[in-house]
Design a protein around this motif. Structure first.
Motif, PDB file in Angstrom:
ATOM      1  N   THR A   1     -13.281  13.440   4.403  1.00 31.13           N
ATOM      2  CA  THR A   1     -12.731  12.079   4.345  1.00 31.13           C
ATOM      3  C   THR A   1     -12.896  11.340   5.669  1.00 31.13           C
ATOM      4  OG1 THR A   1     -10.476  12.785   4.928  1.00 31.13           O
ATOM      5  CG2 THR A   1     -11.041  12.689   2.568  1.00 31.13           C
ATOM      6  N   GLY A   2     -13.516  11.981   6.634  1.00 30.76           N
ATOM      7  CA  GLY A   2     -13.775  11.326   7.913  1.00 30.76           C
ATOM      8  C   GLY A   2     -12.489  10.974   8.633  1.00 30.76           C
ATOM      9  N   THR A   3     -12.396   9.753   9.095  1.00 30.46           N
ATOM     10  CA  THR A   3     -11.239   9.331   9.889  1.00 30.46           C
ATOM     11  C   THR A   3     -10.073   8.841   9.032  1.00 30.46           C
ATOM     12  OG1 THR A   3     -12.119   7.087  10.092  1.00 30.46           O
ATOM     13  CG2 THR A   3     -12.712   8.648  11.834  1.00 30.46           C
ATOM     14  N   THR A   4     -10.232   8.838   7.743  1.00 31.44           N
ATOM     15  CA  THR A   4      -9.187   8.321   6.867  1.00 31.44           C
ATOM     16  C   THR A   4      -8.520   9.448   6.088  1.00 31.44           C
ATOM     17  OG1 THR A   4      -8.676   6.534   5.319  1.00 31.44           O
ATOM     18  CG2 THR A   4     -10.708   7.758   4.915  1.00 31.44           C
ATOM     19  N   SER A   5      -7.757   9.087   5.089  1.00 28.81           N
ATOM     20  CA  SER A   5      -7.011  10.076   4.299  1.00 28.81           C
ATOM     21  C   SER A   5      -7.569  10.182   2.888  1.00 28.81           C
ATOM     22  CB  SER A   5      -5.541   9.668   4.221  1.00 28.81           C
ATOM     23  OG  SER A   5      -5.413   8.468   3.466  1.00 28.81           O
ATOM     24  N   LEU A   6      -7.217  11.260   2.219  1.00 29.19           N
ATOM     25  CA  LEU A   6      -7.570  11.423   0.814  1.00 29.19           C
ATOM     26  C   LEU A   6      -6.972  10.285  -0.007  1.00 29.19           C
ATOM     27  CD1 LEU A   6      -8.746  12.990  -1.578  1.00 29.19           C
ATOM     28  CD2 LEU A   6      -6.728  14.494  -1.474  1.00 29.19           C
ATOM     29  N   ALA A   7      -5.750   9.899   0.318  1.00 29.24           N
ATOM     30  CA  ALA A   7      -5.090   8.811  -0.416  1.00 29.24           C
ATOM     31  C   ALA A   7      -5.881   7.512  -0.320  1.00 29.24           C
ATOM     32  CB  ALA A   7      -3.669   8.596   0.099  1.00 29.24           C
ATOM     33  N   ALA A   8      -6.485   7.230   0.811  1.00 32.42           N
ATOM     34  CA  ALA A   8      -7.258   5.995   0.964  1.00 32.42           C
ATOM     35  C   ALA A   8      -8.409   5.957  -0.038  1.00 32.42           C
ATOM     36  CB  ALA A   8      -7.788   5.872   2.390  1.00 32.42           C
ATOM     37  N   TYR A   9      -9.067   7.093  -0.222  1.00 36.53           N
ATOM     38  CA  TYR A   9     -10.133   7.167  -1.224  1.00 36.53           C
ATOM     39  C   TYR A   9      -9.578   6.975  -2.630  1.00 36.53           C
ATOM     40  CZ  TYR A   9     -13.765   8.735   2.007  1.00 36.53           C
ATOM     41  OH  TYR A   9     -14.702   8.798   3.005  1.00 36.53           O
TER      42      TYR A   9
ATOM     43  N   THR B   1       0.293  17.361  -1.923  1.00 32.75           N
ATOM     44  CA  THR B   1       1.524  16.972  -1.243  1.00 32.75           C
ATOM     45  C   THR B   1       1.311  15.635  -0.526  1.00 32.75           C
ATOM     46  OG1 THR B   1       0.910  18.053   0.830  1.00 32.75           O
ATOM     47  CG2 THR B   1       2.097  19.394  -0.820  1.00 32.75           C
ATOM     48  N   ASP B   2       2.392  15.031  -0.086  1.00 29.82           N
ATOM     49  CA  ASP B   2       2.291  13.802   0.712  1.00 29.82           C
ATOM     50  C   ASP B   2       1.404  14.037   1.930  1.00 29.82           C
ATOM     51  OD1 ASP B   2       3.949  12.359  -0.980  1.00 29.82           O
ATOM     52  OD2 ASP B   2       5.711  12.488   0.323  1.00 29.82           O
ATOM     53  N   ASP B   3       1.617  15.166   2.608  1.00 36.43           N
ATOM     54  CA  ASP B   3       0.833  15.490   3.796  1.00 36.43           C
ATOM     55  C   ASP B   3      -0.652  15.582   3.466  1.00 36.43           C
ATOM     56  OD1 ASP B   3       0.557  16.466   6.639  1.00 36.43           O
ATOM     57  OD2 ASP B   3      -0.174  18.248   5.563  1.00 36.43           O
ATOM     58  N   GLU B   4      -0.979  16.265   2.389  1.00 34.28           N
ATOM     59  CA  GLU B   4      -2.384  16.419   2.006  1.00 34.28           C
ATOM     60  C   GLU B   4      -3.011  15.088   1.609  1.00 34.28           C
ATOM     61  OE1 GLU B   4      -2.086  20.965   0.218  1.00 34.28           O
ATOM     62  OE2 GLU B   4      -1.730  19.261  -1.100  1.00 34.28           O
ATOM     63  N   LEU B   5      -2.235  14.224   1.027  1.00 26.16           N
ATOM     64  CA  LEU B   5      -2.750  12.930   0.584  1.00 26.16           C
ATOM     65  C   LEU B   5      -2.861  11.912   1.717  1.00 26.16           C
ATOM     66  CD1 LEU B   5      -0.761  12.611  -2.750  1.00 26.16           C
ATOM     67  CD2 LEU B   5      -3.255  12.736  -2.552  1.00 26.16           C
ATOM     68  N   PHE B   6      -1.876  11.877   2.606  1.00 26.61           N
ATOM     69  CA  PHE B   6      -1.771  10.750   3.532  1.00 26.61           C
ATOM     70  C   PHE B   6      -2.088  11.046   4.991  1.00 26.61           C
ATOM     71  CE2 PHE B   6       0.424   9.393  -0.225  1.00 26.61           C
ATOM     72  CZ  PHE B   6       0.013   8.074  -0.347  1.00 26.61           C
TER      73      PHE B   6
ATOM     74  N   LEU C   1       1.065   7.409  -7.201  1.00 30.45           N
ATOM     75  CA  LEU C   1       1.040   7.593  -8.655  1.00 30.45           C
ATOM     76  C   LEU C   1       1.543   6.349  -9.375  1.00 30.45           C
ATOM     77  CD1 LEU C   1       2.278  11.280  -8.925  1.00 30.45           C
ATOM     78  CD2 LEU C   1       0.061  10.418  -9.719  1.00 30.45           C
ATOM     79  N   ASN C   2       2.659   5.797  -8.898  1.00 29.74           N
ATOM     80  CA  ASN C   2       3.239   4.615  -9.548  1.00 29.74           C
ATOM     81  C   ASN C   2       2.295   3.418  -9.499  1.00 29.74           C
ATOM     82  OD1 ASN C   2       5.598   5.940 -10.257  1.00 29.74           O
ATOM     83  ND2 ASN C   2       6.737   5.232  -8.471  1.00 29.74           N
ATOM     84  N   LEU C   3       1.661   3.197  -8.353  1.00 27.46           N
ATOM     85  CA  LEU C   3       0.761   2.047  -8.236  1.00 27.46           C
ATOM     86  C   LEU C   3      -0.506   2.246  -9.063  1.00 27.46           C
ATOM     87  CD1 LEU C   3       0.385  -0.740  -6.987  1.00 27.46           C
ATOM     88  CD2 LEU C   3      -0.739   0.372  -5.045  1.00 27.46           C
ATOM     89  N   SER C   4      -1.087   3.429  -9.006  1.00 28.59           N
ATOM     90  CA  SER C   4      -2.313   3.650  -9.780  1.00 28.59           C
ATOM     91  C   SER C   4      -2.020   3.563 -11.276  1.00 28.59           C
ATOM     92  CB  SER C   4      -2.983   4.973  -9.415  1.00 28.59           C
ATOM     93  OG  SER C   4      -2.185   6.072  -9.758  1.00 28.59           O
ATOM     94  N   GLN C   5      -0.919   4.159 -11.719  1.00 28.78           N
ATOM     95  CA  GLN C   5      -0.563   4.099 -13.137  1.00 28.78           C
ATOM     96  C   GLN C   5      -0.144   2.689 -13.551  1.00 28.78           C
ATOM     97  OE1 GLN C   5       2.357   7.231 -13.505  1.00 28.78           O
ATOM     98  NE2 GLN C   5       0.835   8.813 -13.094  1.00 28.78           N
TER      99      GLN C   5
ATOM    100  N   ARG D   1       0.846  -1.202   0.000  1.00 32.25           N
ATOM    101  CA  ARG D   1       0.000   0.000   0.000  1.00 32.25           C
ATOM    102  C   ARG D   1       0.884   1.256   0.000  1.00 32.25           C
ATOM    103  NH1 ARG D   1      -5.393   0.523   0.654  1.00 32.25           N
ATOM    104  NH2 ARG D   1      -6.173   2.437   1.580  1.00 32.25           N
ATOM    105  N   PRO D   2       0.592   2.200  -0.873  1.00 34.62           N
ATOM    106  CA  PRO D   2       1.404   3.416  -0.968  1.00 34.62           C
ATOM    107  C   PRO D   2       1.412   4.215   0.333  1.00 34.62           C
ATOM    108  CG  PRO D   2      -0.116   3.270  -2.816  1.00 34.62           C
ATOM    109  CD  PRO D   2      -0.493   2.200  -1.856  1.00 34.62           C
ATOM    110  N   THR D   3       2.554   4.843   0.603  1.00 30.29           N
ATOM    111  CA  THR D   3       2.678   5.705   1.777  1.00 30.29           C
ATOM    112  C   THR D   3       3.132   7.111   1.393  1.00 30.29           C
ATOM    113  OG1 THR D   3       4.934   4.918   2.162  1.00 30.29           O
ATOM    114  CG2 THR D   3       3.147   3.784   3.359  1.00 30.29           C
ATOM    115  N   ASN D   4       3.321   7.338   0.090  1.00 29.62           N
ATOM    116  CA  ASN D   4       3.656   8.694  -0.361  1.00 29.62           C
ATOM    117  C   ASN D   4       3.100   8.890  -1.775  1.00 29.62           C
ATOM    118  OD1 ASN D   4       5.693   7.912  -2.369  1.00 29.62           O
ATOM    119  ND2 ASN D   4       7.022   7.474  -0.615  1.00 29.62           N
ATOM    120  N   LYS D   5       3.147  10.131  -2.207  1.00 27.60           N
ATOM    121  CA  LYS D   5       2.574  10.508  -3.501  1.00 27.60           C
ATOM    122  C   LYS D   5       3.211   9.740  -4.656  1.00 27.60           C
ATOM    123  CE  LYS D   5       2.627  14.750  -6.198  1.00 27.60           C
ATOM    124  NZ  LYS D   5       2.590  16.217  -6.059  1.00 27.60           N
TER     125      LYS D   5
END
Length: 165
Positions: free
Chosen positions: A136-144, A123-128, A11-15, A3-7
């Protein structure tokens, strides 16, 4: 990849999962790309799987737009709850049932690019960071975004391979 932990990983996993899915579909002989799946599956062919993925991209894009505007998005969609996902997915299936595979593919490719642009602008901070955004409730934007991209592409590829055996 885990599971990704940074931007960059996101990007690499989704692409990467997008390419695995689209490369597999592109390599299918036409008779397989239009072949009907077994009756027990709601998604009846490759087009249906891509339409499903595209529509969930659109849902994510709507949640993002609404949430980032400071409002609370309706999730998963107006008139549906997480408990009624089968009904929502059935509606999605019916909505695109008259579309041609190549048209759905263009829609899917376009909505994929829109989500990639969202990932790229944060940014990583904004995503994770969990709870960074109220919507996003209790989770992160990246989780969505993971759910709407890499995880969903993996599901789609597995389903297509299983049904075309």
């Amino acid at each position: 990849m885990s599971r990704p932990t940074n931007k960059e990983q996101l990007l690499n996993l989704s692409q990467g999962n997008y390419r695995r899915l689209t490369d597999f579909i592109d390599a299918l002989p036409e008779k397989h790309s239009t072949k009907e799946f077994p009756a027990q599956y709601m998604n009846r062919n490759v087009r249906d799987v891509l339409a499903h993925l595209h529509h969930w991209h659109l849902l994510m894009l709507d949640w993002y737009k609404t949430g980032m505007a400071g409002q609370v998005p309706v999730m998963p969609a107006e008139g549906y709850s997480w408990k009624t996902l089968p009904e929502l997915n059935k509606m999605v299936n019916e909505k695109y049932s008259r579309e041609k595979l190549q048209d759905v593919r263009k829609m899917f490719d376009g909505s994929f690019l829109q989500l990639q642009q969202i990932i790229a602008r944060h940014t990583d901070d904004e995503l994770f960071t969990k709870k960074k955004y109220k919507w996003t409730g209790t989770t992160s934007l990246a989780a969505y975004l993971i759910s709407a991209t890499s995880s969903h592409y993996d599901w789609g590829l597995k389903l297509i391979k299983k049904c075309l055996k």
